[in-house]
Design an enzyme around this catalytic site. Structure first.
Site, mmCIF file in Angstrom:
data_model
loop_
_atom_site.group_PDB
_atom_site.id
_atom_site.type_symbol
_atom_site.label_atom_id
_atom_site.label_comp_id
_atom_site.label_asym_id
_atom_site.label_seq_id
_atom_site.Cartn_x
_atom_site.Cartn_y
_atom_site.Cartn_z
ATOM 1 C CG HIS A 180 -20.548 32.554 57.748
ATOM 2 N ND1 HIS A 180 -21.003 31.359 58.246
ATOM 3 C CD2 HIS A 180 -20.035 33.236 58.793
ATOM 4 C CE1 HIS A 180 -20.789 31.348 59.540
ATOM 5 N NE2 HIS A 180 -20.194 32.459 59.903
ATOM 6 C CG ASP A 191 -15.748 39.019 61.391
ATOM 7 O OD1 ASP A 191 -15.798 39.389 62.565
ATOM 8 O OD2 ASP A 191 -15.653 37.832 61.045
ATOM 9 C CG HIS A 226 -13.038 31.831 64.022
ATOM 10 N ND1 HIS A 226 -14.317 32.304 63.982
ATOM 11 C CD2 HIS A 226 -13.011 30.966 65.076
ATOM 12 C CE1 HIS A 226 -15.024 31.770 64.956
ATOM 13 N NE2 HIS A 226 -14.259 30.952 65.643
HETATM 14 C C1 LIG Z 1 -15.556 32.396 55.725
HETATM 15 C C2 LIG Z 1 -14.905 31.452 54.689
HETATM 16 C C3 LIG Z 1 -13.620 30.901 55.307
HETATM 17 C C4 LIG Z 1 -15.882 30.316 54.385
HETATM 18 O O1 LIG Z 1 -15.263 29.497 53.484
HETATM 19 P P1 LIG Z 1 -15.904 28.165 52.881
HETATM 20 O O2 LIG Z 1 -17.281 27.943 53.349
HETATM 21 O O3 LIG Z 1 -14.906 27.091 53.092
HETATM 22 O O4 LIG Z 1 -16.047 28.538 51.352
HETATM 23 P P2 LIG Z 1 -15.016 28.165 50.224
HETATM 24 O O5 LIG Z 1 -13.629 28.542 50.649
HETATM 25 O O6 LIG Z 1 -15.283 26.758 49.822
HETATM 26 O O7 LIG Z 1 -15.481 29.134 49.065
HETATM 27 C C5 LIG Z 1 -16.488 28.836 48.090
HETATM 28 C C6 LIG Z 1 -16.238 29.675 46.851
HETATM 29 O O8 LIG Z 1 -16.410 31.070 47.162
HETATM 30 C C7 LIG Z 1 -15.167 31.777 46.996
HETATM 31 N N1 LIG Z 1 -15.032 32.662 48.161
HETATM 32 C C8 LIG Z 1 -15.348 32.362 49.448
HETATM 33 N N2 LIG Z 1 -15.159 33.438 50.222
HETATM 34 C C9 LIG Z 1 -14.705 34.416 49.403
HETATM 35 C C10 LIG Z 1 -14.337 35.742 49.637
HETATM 36 N N3 LIG Z 1 -14.397 36.283 50.852
HETATM 37 N N4 LIG Z 1 -13.914 36.492 48.578
HETATM 38 C C11 LIG Z 1 -13.875 35.950 47.342
HETATM 39 N N5 LIG Z 1 -14.228 34.683 47.062
HETATM 40 C C12 LIG Z 1 -14.626 33.926 48.085
HETATM 41 C C13 LIG Z 1 -14.082 30.714 46.981
HETATM 42 O O9 LIG Z 1 -12.954 31.154 46.259
HETATM 43 C C14 LIG Z 1 -14.806 29.572 46.326
HETATM 44 O O10 LIG Z 1 -14.859 29.853 44.936
HETATM 45 P P3 LIG Z 1 -14.688 28.662 43.884
HETATM 46 O O11 LIG Z 1 -15.883 27.761 44.116
HETATM 47 O O12 LIG Z 1 -14.651 29.336 42.570
HETATM 48 O O13 LIG Z 1 -13.389 27.983 44.243
HETATM 49 C C15 LIG Z 1 -14.589 32.229 53.387
HETATM 50 O O14 LIG Z 1 -15.778 32.732 52.822
HETATM 51 C C16 LIG Z 1 -13.567 33.333 53.590
HETATM 52 O O15 LIG Z 1 -12.372 33.083 53.526
HETATM 53 N N6 LIG Z 1 -14.036 34.600 53.829
HETATM 54 C C17 LIG Z 1 -13.169 35.681 54.099
HETATM 55 C C18 LIG Z 1 -12.737 35.658 55.558
HETATM 56 C C19 LIG Z 1 -13.859 36.031 56.503
HETATM 57 O O16 LIG Z 1 -14.543 37.015 56.305
HETATM 58 N N7 LIG Z 1 -14.033 35.234 57.569
HETATM 59 C C20 LIG Z 1 -14.999 35.546 58.629
HETATM 60 C C21 LIG Z 1 -15.957 34.449 58.851
HETATM 61 S S1 LIG Z 1 -17.148 34.938 60.059
#
Ligand SMILES: CC(C)(COP(=O)(O)OP(=O)(O)OC[C@H]1O[C@@H](n2cnc3c(N)ncnc32)[C@H](O)[C@@H]1OP(=O)(O)O)[C@@H](O)C(=O)NCCC(=O)NCCS
Length: 436
Positions: free
Chosen positions: A307, A363, A268
């Protein structure tokens, strides 16, 4: 004739149910009537991490993640970022309308006159270890504020609620700046009532021996924009924490400390800290393709990308990128920017990221700007918490008067053991203990 309802047929019993649809949603509680027999608890919806569950009716922030739209109270984020000040936006979030000249004058005056904290708060903060993480200090200090304002527990009183909102919006920057000063081992700086919200914050952060600190107007405005962009984001993890904790009718300081704790997590508000670590680890533009390959191989995630809601370019990321350009004109170029730009370029063309709709989020660039302003990475989540305080409070105030809300209490799908007889210690199965 189409009707606003959903017909559900329970194939276990053949029974059919008509569930009303309002605002694009069915009420999960309506599923409870779907039962196999009289003893059945009723059907639940299982939704880990609330992927498709609306927990509130809210009039604060609108997001269309597929189209990359973000609006506060109906106003597009880019217009607010270009035209407004943070204090105007905070007023908008809390009160629902942009302030008139007179309202803004009163609001600014009220917030300004609540920026001081009790001297005991200062002593409390001074008691932290010299290298305490500023976010840990902020979370604990905000919680401690509730002990100074016991009347805050009267959350059913509208006037009391608003007074605490004023105090929190005003005092969080003071606490945030002091957490930073503590970490640097320099004396805490008191608020200056004749400075604006961001100007005063920068003074509390950076003033040293000079009698008066004047922030560079470009940097002050950049911070204002960053604060506007971070002020609210509807039902995100920390807003959900604020509402859930607030639903127990605890005072808003305790609830906001919990929301800030949720913000601290790397998925987050801690993500921009992770972005900077990642960029430093990559170290050079030439290493970007290798790094992206490792992300695609599943070794780790690309921080600042993806996101839960935006499946398009995060509208805030665009504005932050523009702000970064203005800041670097003053501070000089942050060398990590080149790595970030290359990473973004490669990722936006790559099938892995395109097919998963992974775009830079808010971010991705905010950390680079904060670093250019001279802030250590540990301060990044704190910089997020300052403006988000208005959003948390708006969410809390709205939830507090929502007659449909009750104490937040999700259901579970129990998957543990069925009832079994207690086993005396000598009769329990041996658990293999391995060392190393
Ligand atoms: C923000 C976040 C938690 C959202 O997650 P989410 O909506 O639950 O998405 P998921 O975890 O289901 O990811 C969907 C797919 O994209 C991939 N993915 C998501 N974010 C990714 C990232 N930053 N880098 C690489 N792959 C990513 C996942 O591995 C998944 O792939 P798959 O379908 O092959 O398993 C996630 O994108 C993340 O961890 N980002 C990095 C941290 C970040 O920047 N957070 C700030 C948010 S404002």
């Amino acid at each position: 004739m189409p009707t606003d309802s959903l017909t559900v047929i329970d194939n276990r019993t053949g029974a059919s149910y008509e569930l009303p649809i309002a605002d694009g949603a069915i009420r999960a509680a309506d599923l409870r009537q779907v039962k196999v027999d009289g003893d059945d608890f009723g059907l639940m919806s299982y939704d880990p991490a609330f992927l498709n569950t609306a927990s509130a009716r809210s009039a604060i922030t609108y997001i269309d993640g597929d189209r990359g739209i973000l609006r506060y109270r109906g106003y597009p984020i880019d217009q607010l970022a270009e035209e407004s000040t943070y204090l105007e936006v905070a007023y908008l979030l809390i009160h629902g309308e942009l302030p008139t000249i007179a309202e803004l004058r009163t609001w600014s005056d009220v917030i300004t006159h609540h920026t001081f904290v009790h001297e005991s708060m200062k002593r409390l903060m001074e008691a932290f270890r010299y290298d305490a993480h500023p976010m840990g200090m902020l979370i604990s200090s905000v919680a401690a504020l509730s002990t100074f304002y016991p009347e805050a527990s009267d959350v059913d009183n509208a006037e009391t609620r608003m007074l605490q909102a004023h105090r929190l919006i005003a005092k969080v920057p003071t606490i945030a700046a002091w957490a930073y000063r503590h970490n640097r081992g320099v004396p805490y700086v008191y608020p200056e009532n004749d400075l604006g919200f961001t100007g005063n914050f920068l003074s509390m952060m950076f003033r040293m021996a000079e009698p008066r600190y004047s922030a560079h107007p470009v940097l002050e405005r950049a911070l204002e924009v960053l604060f506007i962009l971070h002020a609210d984001h509807e039902q995100n993890c920390s807003a959900n924490a604020m509402r859930a904790i607030g639903s127990s009718r605890v005072d808003p300081y305790s609830a906001l400390a919990g929301a800030a704790a949720a913000l601290y997590g790397p998925l987050h508000g801690g993500a921009n800290e992770e972005v900077l670590k990642m960029l430093a680890e990559i170290g050079d533009v030439r290493h970007v393709p290798d790094y992206v390959d490792r992300v695609k191989a599943g070794d780790f995630r690309l921080m600042g990308f993806g996101h839960r809601v935006y499946k398009n370019y995060d509208p805030r990321a665009k504005l932050i990128k523009q702000t970064a350009d203005a800041v670097f004109e003053v501070t000089g170029r942050n060398p990590l920017l080149d790595i970030a730009l290359e990473l973004e370029k490669i990722a936006l063309e790559d099938e892995y990221f395109v097919s998963r709709k992974l775009y830079p989020n808010v971010d991705f660039y905010s950390g680079i700007i904060y670093q250019a302003l001279g802030l250590p990475v540990a301060m990044f989540p704190v910089m997020f918490a300052i403006p988000r305080t208005a959003g948390w409070l708006a969410q809390w105030l709205e939830g507090s008067v929502d007659s449909e809300q009750k104490i937040a209490r999700p259901r579970q799908v129990y998957v543990g053991a069925a009832e079994r007889a207690y086993a005396a210690i000598g009769d329990r199965r041996a658990i293999e203990v391995t060392s190393g």
